[in-house]
Write a protein that holds these residues in place. Structure first.
Motif, mmCIF file in Angstrom:
data_model
loop_
_atom_site.group_PDB
_atom_site.id
_atom_site.type_symbol
_atom_site.label_atom_id
_atom_site.label_comp_id
_atom_site.label_asym_id
_atom_site.label_seq_id
_atom_site.Cartn_x
_atom_site.Cartn_y
_atom_site.Cartn_z
ATOM 1 N N ASN A 24 -1.617 7.771 -2.918
ATOM 2 C CA ASN A 24 -0.260 7.814 -3.463
ATOM 3 C C ASN A 24 0.549 8.966 -2.879
ATOM 4 O OD1 ASN A 24 -0.047 5.606 -5.021
ATOM 5 N ND2 ASN A 24 -0.474 6.629 -6.962
ATOM 6 N N ARG A 25 -0.148 9.992 -2.369
ATOM 7 C CA ARG A 25 0.577 11.166 -1.853
ATOM 8 C C ARG A 25 0.897 11.033 -0.387
ATOM 9 N NH1 ARG A 25 -1.953 16.007 -5.359
ATOM 10 N NH2 ARG A 25 -1.965 14.825 -7.275
ATOM 11 N N ILE A 26 0.335 9.997 0.248
ATOM 12 C CA ILE A 26 0.592 9.805 1.666
ATOM 13 C C ILE A 26 1.863 8.987 1.829
ATOM 14 C CG2 ILE A 26 -0.231 8.666 3.763
ATOM 15 C CD1 ILE A 26 -3.064 9.254 2.796
ATOM 16 N N CYS A 27 2.736 9.439 2.712
ATOM 17 C CA CYS A 27 3.903 8.630 3.023
ATOM 18 C C CYS A 27 4.257 8.920 4.468
ATOM 19 C CB CYS A 27 5.057 8.971 2.087
ATOM 20 S SG CYS A 27 6.434 7.873 2.280
ATOM 21 N N LEU A 28 3.691 8.136 5.399
ATOM 22 C CA LEU A 28 3.898 8.399 6.824
ATOM 23 C C LEU A 28 5.335 8.112 7.227
ATOM 24 C CD1 LEU A 28 0.811 7.101 8.840
ATOM 25 C CD2 LEU A 28 1.428 9.423 8.241
ATOM 26 N N PHE A 29 5.956 9.022 7.945
ATOM 27 C CA PHE A 29 7.319 8.886 8.472
ATOM 28 C C PHE A 29 8.322 8.544 7.372
ATOM 29 C CE2 PHE A 29 4.296 6.962 11.568
ATOM 30 C CZ PHE A 29 4.156 8.083 12.348
ATOM 31 N N GLY A 30 7.983 8.860 6.123
ATOM 32 C CA GLY A 30 8.906 8.567 5.025
ATOM 33 C C GLY A 30 8.950 7.105 4.627
ATOM 34 N N TYR A 31 8.139 6.254 5.219
ATOM 35 C CA TYR A 31 8.201 4.820 4.905
ATOM 36 C C TYR A 31 6.857 4.214 4.521
ATOM 37 C CZ TYR A 31 12.923 4.790 6.767
ATOM 38 O OH TYR A 31 14.249 5.034 6.968
ATOM 39 N N ALA A 32 5.818 4.528 5.256
ATOM 40 C CA ALA A 32 4.548 3.814 5.097
ATOM 41 C C ALA A 32 3.704 4.390 3.970
ATOM 42 C CB ALA A 32 3.772 3.871 6.408
ATOM 43 N N VAL A 33 3.464 3.579 2.933
ATOM 44 C CA VAL A 33 2.617 3.973 1.817
ATOM 45 C C VAL A 33 1.368 3.094 1.826
ATOM 46 C CG1 VAL A 33 2.500 4.298 -0.673
ATOM 47 C CG2 VAL A 33 4.683 4.484 0.492
ATOM 48 N N PRO A 34 0.157 3.687 1.866
ATOM 49 C CA PRO A 34 -1.036 2.842 1.846
ATOM 50 C C PRO A 34 -1.358 2.359 0.435
ATOM 51 C CG PRO A 34 -1.642 5.150 2.152
ATOM 52 C CD PRO A 34 -0.171 5.117 1.949
ATOM 53 N N TYR A 117 -7.627 -12.459 6.918
ATOM 54 C CA TYR A 117 -7.522 -12.507 5.449
ATOM 55 C C TYR A 117 -7.016 -11.175 4.893
ATOM 56 C CZ TYR A 117 -9.339 -12.252 0.649
ATOM 57 O OH TYR A 117 -9.481 -12.053 -0.694
ATOM 58 N N LEU A 118 -7.621 -10.059 5.353
ATOM 59 C CA LEU A 118 -7.186 -8.739 4.869
ATOM 60 C C LEU A 118 -5.729 -8.479 5.262
ATOM 61 C CD1 LEU A 118 -10.040 -6.119 5.354
ATOM 62 C CD2 LEU A 118 -9.310 -7.286 3.300
ATOM 63 N N LEU A 119 -5.338 -8.887 6.469
ATOM 64 C CA LEU A 119 -3.957 -8.685 6.906
ATOM 65 C C LEU A 119 -3.001 -9.481 6.013
ATOM 66 C CD1 LEU A 119 -2.051 -7.425 8.976
ATOM 67 C CD2 LEU A 119 -2.326 -9.448 10.383
ATOM 68 N N VAL A 148 7.062 -3.465 6.371
ATOM 69 C CA VAL A 148 6.317 -3.581 7.626
ATOM 70 C C VAL A 148 5.400 -2.370 7.825
ATOM 71 C CG1 VAL A 148 6.530 -3.681 10.129
ATOM 72 C CG2 VAL A 148 8.072 -5.013 8.695
ATOM 73 N N ALA A 149 5.954 -1.171 7.664
ATOM 74 C CA ALA A 149 5.165 0.041 7.896
ATOM 75 C C ALA A 149 3.998 0.123 6.919
ATOM 76 C CB ALA A 149 6.063 1.259 7.761
ATOM 77 N N SER A 150 4.259 -0.190 5.632
ATOM 78 C CA SER A 150 3.199 -0.079 4.634
ATOM 79 C C SER A 150 2.122 -1.123 4.851
ATOM 80 C CB SER A 150 3.772 -0.227 3.231
ATOM 81 O OG SER A 150 4.722 0.767 3.015
ATOM 82 N N THR A 151 2.524 -2.341 5.281
ATOM 83 C CA THR A 151 1.529 -3.375 5.567
ATOM 84 C C THR A 151 0.584 -2.891 6.663
ATOM 85 O OG1 THR A 151 3.121 -5.088 5.021
ATOM 86 C CG2 THR A 151 1.204 -5.761 6.274
ATOM 87 N N ALA A 152 1.164 -2.344 7.742
ATOM 88 C CA ALA A 152 0.338 -1.866 8.854
ATOM 89 C C ALA A 152 -0.631 -0.790 8.386
ATOM 90 C CB ALA A 152 1.233 -1.336 9.968
ATOM 91 N N LEU A 153 -0.118 0.168 7.610
ATOM 92 C CA LEU A 153 -0.973 1.275 7.177
ATOM 93 C C LEU A 153 -2.047 0.788 6.202
ATOM 94 C CD1 LEU A 153 -1.456 4.273 7.415
ATOM 95 C CD2 LEU A 153 0.098 4.637 5.518
ATOM 96 N N THR A 154 -1.643 -0.062 5.238
ATOM 97 C CA THR A 154 -2.604 -0.579 4.254
ATOM 98 C C THR A 154 -3.731 -1.326 4.964
ATOM 99 O OG1 THR A 154 -0.797 -0.836 2.687
ATOM 100 C CG2 THR A 154 -2.838 -1.987 2.175
ATOM 101 N N PHE A 155 -3.345 -2.194 5.911
ATOM 102 C CA PHE A 155 -4.335 -2.985 6.652
ATOM 103 C C PHE A 155 -5.301 -2.068 7.393
ATOM 104 C CE2 PHE A 155 -5.317 -5.375 10.662
ATOM 105 C CZ PHE A 155 -6.233 -6.241 10.077
#
Lengths: 172, 280
Positions: A24-34, A117-119, A148-155
């Motif tokens: 929850n504390r990670i936020c890459l480039f201000g957009y991507a949340v895992p 499937y995970l993606l 888009v950014a969060s999907t990439a990071l979560t995956f």
């Protein structure tokens, strides 16, 4: 059976704590949340009844909501994800008999199908989460970038978790 | 009856699904934070215990920055103290001792020091959890500041923990004015774009301003005393309407590494509220 329940209970606790304290504390480039805790919902056995999947999905969403003060956002997104999970699995493995093991994994679905499937789970969940979150606060461009950014990071993080928790020969 | 039962059984997963969706929607649209139950927030027992544990580790990470801030603040305060002392000496010569009011009467505010155990800056509605609660004298609607400026306002106070609405939350509007111009005041609200910036709205069109002007609290509410720094003006906002205009404000508080904050307990708040609510 009892071993499986214990394993999933442990996974639930570990993923919830990791989501609350770390991700929850990670936020890459201000957009991507895992939003990594959905790995729990993605990993539930396919033989589990829909009612249980919905209940566990809702509960995990609610837990994350309590930790991150987003009342209802994760709970709703998780319920919707849990409801559509069966369809998502059947996209890649059409017949349940093709599963060598009831839990979706590299071994039971094959590396390519499991990654897809995970993606798909990441895309569906991130889209639902940010759409619901944007109910009160609408900025289309920011919304799309966040999804888009969060999907990439979560995956990516889910793949990392998968390769850390499974033994060598079953890895992706 | 049996048909109904069979129907429910056959479509039980739809019933369960609908139930959870309805519960989620209720949670989602109960927007008034003051009515929400404390256990469904990060000020609840389980969540706050977890955050307390995590914070004992992470609170060391930003000590260097915080130390620098404190040194800076200390220097400013020392300067102000010297100036105030000089003023007091001067006044003491002019006024007889028996006509002077006590120091306590001049200071209705009291500070409660708290540690931030959870904080978010990336969401659309951000909240902070601190390790002080009702037992320490915290009540909802108390202002929270740190060494640099305004942080937020307490909204849910649990027994030992409390949740604070961050300034980075569009639900929170703060009455502010420009330090250079006493007369004009507006309301500061976060527009969700960046955790370092907010917008000062509802300023009258005749406001005279310059880039770098300090924005301070107006003191028009019982939460914050007047003159607490909030940010500096960086420019005007594009979407101005005819009667009012907006300024972009760079916030002085660095929300990405909050650690120790001060909760402002206003001893006069109850009396102010009583007066304000007198004719309702």
């Amino acid at each position: 059976m009892a071993k499986t329940i214990l394993r999933f209970a442990l996974m639930y606790v570990v993923l919830m704590l990791a989501q609350a304290v770390l991700f929850n504390r990670i936020c890459l480039f201000g957009y991507a949340v895992p939003l990594v805790f959905v790995y729990f919902i993605a990993s539930l056995p396919v033989t589990l009844s829909v009612n249980w999947v919905l209940t566990l999905g809702f509960l995990s969403g609610l837990t994350v909501d309590i930790f991150s003060d987003t009342p209802g956002v994760n709970a709703l997104a998780c319920t919707l994800l849990a409801g559509s999970r069966g369809t998502l699995i059947r996209l890649y493995v059409p017949r349940e008999e093709d599963f060598t093991n009831p839990e979706p994994s590299v071994k039971s679905m094959g590396p390519g199908n499991y990654a897809k499937y995970l993606l798909t789970v990441s895309i569906v969940y991130c889209t639902l989460f940010f759409l619901i979150d944007a109910f009160t606060f609408f900025n289309p461009l920011r919304l799309v970038i966040r999804i888009v950014a969060s999907t990439a990071l979560t995956f990516t993080v889910m793949l990392a978790i998968n390769s850390l928790t499974t033994r060598n020969e079953k890895r992706l | 009856m049996r048909n109904l039962f069979n129907f429910l059984l056959r479509y039980s997963s739809w019933v369960v699904f609908a139930f959870y969706v309805v519960v989620s929607f209720v949670l989602l649209f109960t927007r008034n934070p003051y009515q929400r139950h404390v256990y469904l927030t990060s000020a609840g027992d389980v969540a706050s215990t977890v955050y307390e544990g995590a914070s004992t580790v992470t609170s060391y990470f930003h000590l260097r920055d915080i130390n620098d801030d404190l040194q800076q603040r200390l220097a400013t305060l020392e300067g102000e103290l010297l100036a105030a002392q000089a003023q007091i000496d001067e006044m003491a010569l002019q006024i007889h001792a028996d006509t002077m009011t006590t120091v306590e009467a001049l200071q209705p505010y009291r500070f409660i020091i708290a540690r931030v155990i959870n904080n978010s800056i990336t969401r659309d509605h951000n909240y902070i959890t601190i390790n002080r609660g009702r037992a320490d004298g915290l009540r909802p609607e108390m202002g929270v500041v740190n060494q640099n400026g305004v942080v937020g306002v307490v909204d849910v106070a649990g027994e030992r923990y409390a949740r604070v609405i961050s300034l980075l939350n569009p639900d929170f509007r703060l009455s502010c004015r420009l330090r250079a111009d006493d007369g004009v005041f507006g309301s500061l609200v976060w527009d969700g774009k960046s955790p370092y910036e907010a917008v000062l709205e509802e300023l009258p069109r005749h406001t005279v301003w310059e880039v770098g002007d300090t924005v301070v609290t107006s003191g028009y509410s019982a939460m914050f005393p007047a003159g607490i720094p909030v940010g500096t003006v960086t420019g005007t906002s594009r979407d101005n309407d005819d009667n009012f205009f907006k300024l972009r404000v760079k916030l002085l508080t660095e929300f990405d590494h909050l650690s120790t904050v001060r909760v402002i307990a206003n001893n006069m708040a109850d009396s102010i509220k009583a007066v304000e609510g007198a004719d309702q």
